[in-house]
Scaffold this active site. Structure first.
Site, PDB file in Angstrom:
ATOM      1  N   ALA A 142      65.623  48.974  31.427  1.00 57.29           N
ATOM      2  CA  ALA A 142      66.179  50.266  30.985  1.00 57.29           C
ATOM      3  C   ALA A 142      66.748  51.059  32.159  1.00 57.29           C
ATOM      4  O   ALA A 142      66.097  51.229  33.185  1.00 57.29           O
ATOM      5  CB  ALA A 142      65.109  51.085  30.267  1.00 57.29           C
ATOM      6  N   ASP A 184      65.684  45.262  36.863  1.00 57.92           N
ATOM      7  CA  ASP A 184      64.943  46.086  35.918  1.00 57.92           C
ATOM      8  C   ASP A 184      65.710  46.052  34.589  1.00 57.92           C
ATOM      9  O   ASP A 184      66.827  45.548  34.520  1.00 57.92           O
ATOM     10  CB  ASP A 184      64.867  47.508  36.499  1.00 57.92           C
ATOM     11  CG  ASP A 184      64.269  48.503  35.533  1.00 57.92           C
ATOM     12  OD1 ASP A 184      63.195  48.202  34.961  1.00 57.92           O
ATOM     13  OD2 ASP A 184      64.865  49.583  35.339  1.00 57.92           O
ATOM     14  N   ASP A 203      66.557  51.380  38.871  1.00 56.90           N
ATOM     15  CA  ASP A 203      67.009  52.773  38.846  1.00 56.90           C
ATOM     16  C   ASP A 203      65.882  53.750  39.172  1.00 56.90           C
ATOM     17  O   ASP A 203      66.099  54.965  39.128  1.00 56.90           O
ATOM     18  CB  ASP A 203      67.584  53.123  37.465  1.00 56.90           C
ATOM     19  CG  ASP A 203      66.515  53.096  36.371  1.00 56.90           C
ATOM     20  OD1 ASP A 203      66.368  54.088  35.644  1.00 56.90           O
ATOM     21  OD2 ASP A 203      65.815  52.074  36.245  1.00 56.90           O
ATOM     22  N   LYS A 245      53.494  51.701  31.439  1.00 54.47           N
ATOM     23  CA  LYS A 245      53.454  52.884  30.576  1.00 54.47           C
ATOM     24  C   LYS A 245      52.094  53.600  30.567  1.00 54.47           C
ATOM     25  O   LYS A 245      52.048  54.819  30.466  1.00 54.47           O
ATOM     26  CB  LYS A 245      53.901  52.522  29.154  1.00 54.47           C
ATOM     27  CG  LYS A 245      55.328  51.963  29.093  1.00 54.47           C
ATOM     28  CD  LYS A 245      56.328  52.777  29.928  1.00 54.47           C
ATOM     29  CE  LYS A 245      57.700  52.152  29.967  1.00 54.47           C
ATOM     30  NZ  LYS A 245      58.521  52.578  31.107  1.00 54.47           N
TER      31      LYS A 245
END
EC number: 3.11.1.1
Length: 271
Positions: free
Chosen positions: A14, A12, A188, A54
């Site tokens: 960010a 991933d 994360d 998003k």
């Protein structure tokens, strides 16, 4: 030539490799709701569905019971697709303007990635960011020294993004990987771990550098052990629902996981 049974690691972005604490997207979600509808959400609400694309993320925030209640009180209805489109339209220019400010690599990330490359392991990547945001982030990250072999953005594929396996599998195809069992997905957030499972890969969740702990790098550095443990357990409770094969604090701890998976693959184990 690879000297490892692992063919590829798919990271991933960010909260995993760049942007300690995953602050670029969260702060922008708060701003986009404010700009689009003069509607307040807090950082916790903005973080809740992190890892999704998003547009889906905005929809998921709107479905959080407390947010839905406040939205109904303000607008007399639940959030519609048109509302989500409007917030997304506000989100995009804000995100493109800010993402480069959050492109610093997480501690040891570049060294860890280069160590994998030295072993002949391919570096894939995928993100919940859409392509036009990634087009801003990729060159800035490259200036810092992060250059994955392949990048998939959440809107690149008509089939969609996480938690489905499509972005991870696109990496597999483009990197010429012959066995998904020889791949590791590192993330994360829960949807990215689910993505790895759905793609048949080993999965690794990050406890302290990402969205779930929500610490800035400065807070992480200054934290005492009790503070770190509290953040660790908060993230663990969220990520364990996705049953990752491994949970580690940050990417700095990843080489030990790689060594363990190499041992397990050599012994005939599969994810």
């Amino acid at each position: 030539m690879s000297n490892s049974p692992i063919q590829a690691v798919i990271f991933d972005w960010a909260g995993t490799i760049v942007d300690f604490g995953s602050f670029a997207p969260t702060s922008i979600f708060v701003e986009a709701f404010k700009q689009g509808f003069d509607f307040e959400i807090d950082l916790e609400e903005a973080r809740e569905p992190m890892g999704l694309g998003k547009w889906d993320h905005i929809q998921a925030v709107g479905r959080i019971p407390a947010v839905d209640k406040r939205w109904n009180e303000k607008f007399g209805r639940s959030m519609t697709s048109e509302d989500i489109d409007a917030i997304y339209a506000a989100f995009m220019p804000l995100q493109k303007a800010k993402v480069a400010d959050h492109a610093d690599p997480i501690l040891n990330a570049i060294e860890v990635v280069n160590g994998l490359k030295d072993k002949g392991i391919k570096i894939g990547s995928c993100s919940g960011y859409p392509r036009e945001v990634m087009d801003v982030l990729i060159p800035v990250a490259a200036d810092y020294g992060y250059k994955p072999d392949y990048v998939v953005a959440t809107d690149d594929l008509p089939q969609g993004g996480r938690p489905a396996p499509f972005m991870a599998l696109k990496n597999v195809i483009e990197l010429n990987v012959t066995d998904v069992n020889a791949c590791i997905k590192v993330d994360d957030a829960a949807p990215g771990i689910d993505e790895g499972h759905n793609a048949g890969m080993w999965t690794v969740g990050l406890l302290l550098s990402g969205n779930e702990a929500g610490l800035t790098f400065e807070e992480y550095q200054a934290a005492d052990e009790a503070t770190l443990n509290a953040a660790r357990e908060k993230a663990r409770a969220k990520l364990l629902k996705s049953s990752p094969h491994y949970l580690i604090d940050t990417i700095a701890d990843f080489p030990e996981v790689v060594a363990d998976i190499e041992r397990r693959l050599a012994a005939g184990e599969r994810p």
